[in-house]
Design a protein around this motif. Sequence first.
Motif, PDB file in Angstrom:
ATOM      1  N   UNK A  10       0.716  -1.089  -0.137  1.00 46.71           N
ATOM      2  CA  UNK A  10       0.005  -0.105  -0.061  1.00 46.71           C
ATOM      3  C   UNK A  10       0.764   1.364  -0.177  1.00 46.71           C
ATOM      4  N   UNK A  11       2.071   1.315   0.592  1.00 49.78           N
ATOM      5  CA  UNK A  11       3.020   2.306   0.594  1.00 49.78           C
ATOM      6  C   UNK A  11       3.224   2.979  -1.006  1.00 49.78           C
ATOM      7  N   UNK A  12       3.059   1.940  -2.107  1.00 52.09           N
ATOM      8  CA  UNK A  12       3.117   2.354  -3.500  1.00 52.09           C
ATOM      9  C   UNK A  12       2.062   3.473  -3.827  1.00 52.09           C
ATOM     10  N   UNK A  13       0.962   3.551  -3.023  1.00 56.21           N
ATOM     11  CA  UNK A  13       0.152   4.506  -3.387  1.00 56.21           C
ATOM     12  C   UNK A  13       0.215   5.750  -2.814  1.00 56.21           C
ATOM     13  N   UNK A  14       1.494   5.996  -2.226  1.00 56.45           N
ATOM     14  CA  UNK A  14       1.733   7.261  -1.557  1.00 56.45           C
ATOM     15  C   UNK A  14       3.300   7.547  -1.620  1.00 56.45           C
ATOM     16  N   UNK A  15       4.008   7.044  -2.539  1.00 48.29           N
ATOM     17  CA  UNK A  15       5.233   7.349  -2.543  1.00 48.29           C
ATOM     18  C   UNK A  15       5.328   7.511  -4.276  1.00 48.29           C
ATOM     19  N   UNK A  16       6.839   8.251  -4.386  1.00 42.93           N
ATOM     20  CA  UNK A  16       7.055   8.228  -5.793  1.00 42.93           C
ATOM     21  C   UNK A  16       8.425   7.745  -6.133  1.00 42.93           C
ATOM     22  N   UNK A  17       8.450   6.542  -6.755  1.00 42.87           N
ATOM     23  CA  UNK A  17       9.718   6.013  -6.918  1.00 42.87           C
ATOM     24  C   UNK A  17      10.327   6.359  -8.381  1.00 42.87           C
ATOM     25  N   UNK A  18      10.008   6.620  -9.444  1.00 43.89           N
ATOM     26  CA  UNK A  18      10.744   7.326 -10.594  1.00 43.89           C
ATOM     27  C   UNK A  18      10.852   8.869 -10.425  1.00 43.89           C
ATOM     28  N   UNK A  19      11.899   9.175 -10.090  1.00 44.75           N
ATOM     29  CA  UNK A  19      12.204  10.481  -9.976  1.00 44.75           C
ATOM     30  C   UNK A  19      12.232  11.267 -11.378  1.00 44.75           C
TER      31      UNK A  19
END
Length: 600
Positions: free
Chosen positions: A59-68
């Motif tokens: 669920x953290x993938x919904x509130x984080x940005x992995x691709x700068x």
Amino acid sequence: MAGPTDALLFKDALILLGAAAVVVPVFHSLKVSPVLGYVLIGMVVGPFGLGAFAADIPWLSYVTIKDQDGIAHMAEFGVVLLLFMIGLELSLERLRLMRRLVFGLGAVQLIVSAVAIAAVAYVVTGNAAVSAVIGLALAMSSTAIVTQILAERKQLNAPWGRASFAVLLFQDIAVVPILFAVGVMGGTAEGSLFSQLGIALLKAALTVAAVFAGGRIVLRPLFRRVAQTDSPELFMAACLLVIIATSLATAAAGLSMALGALIAGLLLAETEYRRQIEVMIEPFKGLLVGVFLISIGMSVDLPRIVAEPLAVAAASAGLVAAKALIVALAAPLFGLTIAQGVRSGMVLGPGSEFSFVILALAGSVGLIGDDAVAFLLIVAALTMAAIPFLQTVGKALEKQLSPVAAPHPATLIAVPEDAGPRVIIAGFGRVGRVTAALLTEHKVPFLAVDANADTVARARNEGHDVFFGNVKQIEFLRRCGIATARALVLTMDAPRAASEVVGVARAERADLQIIVRARDADHAAELYRLGATDAVPETVESSLQLGEAVLVDVGVPMGLAIASIHEKRAEIRASIQAAAPQMEVRVAARRSLRDAKPKT
């Protein structure tokens, strides 16, 4: 018809808007720089923060940005808009007057800093080319963050602010030869070194000249035509067209896009459309600069910092200290004080967004290994994140290092010995002057004092008998003759100070008439609780004066209008006093100055 919408496509935008609308206002309410707020958000939502745990906690993938890289273009455009707005605040004439700082202090800072950093890097690496690249990369300073802080704090016109901006402008210009030099050292340039460099510089110069010339010819007619349509949408489109076109023109010449935007801003600053353009662009600028700052926070490799805390801390502190010292020592050569140089050096000491560009290029051509590039980027990003804090430190150091000024002549004039009962006027600004003039007209003796030495000096030069002193100190009030004073009138525009003085004066003398300028009805109620005889709210008096003017202008006889205003004033005063139930009733104290009896 379009197919189902993939909500995840909008996830990054939602996170960025949430940061701007929810998190940053919290930092603002805490009086913490929004710059720091955005950077910290980037650290939290980035790939080295919560994003590192997204694989284990889905669920953290919904509130984080992995691709700068996904937000890189928005971030770069934020810097472009920031420099455009800075250009609007400046002008070509002001920039011309800054040329000594730009090509003097700017050149000294960049060259000396690069040499010093390269010398340290050579001790570590033993490779001259690698050391030179590291020196040039880390000698750069953050145009985006520093100019944002200067604009936020309205310091662009301060001596240290002008010096900082001049250095940043020189660095923007120097990007072309620096990137060319890195390419040459990496073996990517073809042909003669000097011929290639000359061609690159000539191309850049011609592009800048063309932008200036074209802008002077085209911009004013363009915006006149657009303004005649009375269409906000077309006006916005014209603004963005100019910004993007000039930015891409300079980028094509090897210069930074931000430099092109700055030139566009300088050209439009001389037109009559400047203010409207500022209103149009400001909201976009603030939001997109926030995206850039978030991207900086995302680039901070938190696990690497935890793994090598001493090395990162030493490199970061050494970088800031060395660059700040160089600027501080060079500042007196260009008309600045060492204190101003220290403050400027503290914000110029960290790394830069150009550090990322230079180091990435050096890594791609094989000049510097990936591990070294990663470490240097951490140092650059971490020091950039610390710029708001370093600005605060620099301000404190500037205050400590500034020479102690000689006492103002106005502060050396002693208050005259008690010459009998008189009114004490505390504050000789606009309200104090009117009060003094009325007392003079009715031959009521008074003593005027003010805590601002410049105000006192100016008043004395105009022939007023005003003295310097702080009425919050009871000993000064005693020196002014509070024991025999007919009244104490507080006219200063400082609510907290006025409340403090009322309490001190009432404790000193119970029967003293204290008349106070209040900010509003709530402040007046507080003053009554503290012991004021009369508290005059500015907001109430201005509304009463307006009401009187309206009544007279619509034909109500002057006498009736004045009577109505007096009745309304008494009604408002009663309601304010009712809001201060703890106050002592001082009916006896409400008498004319002619009847006031000093304490014997």
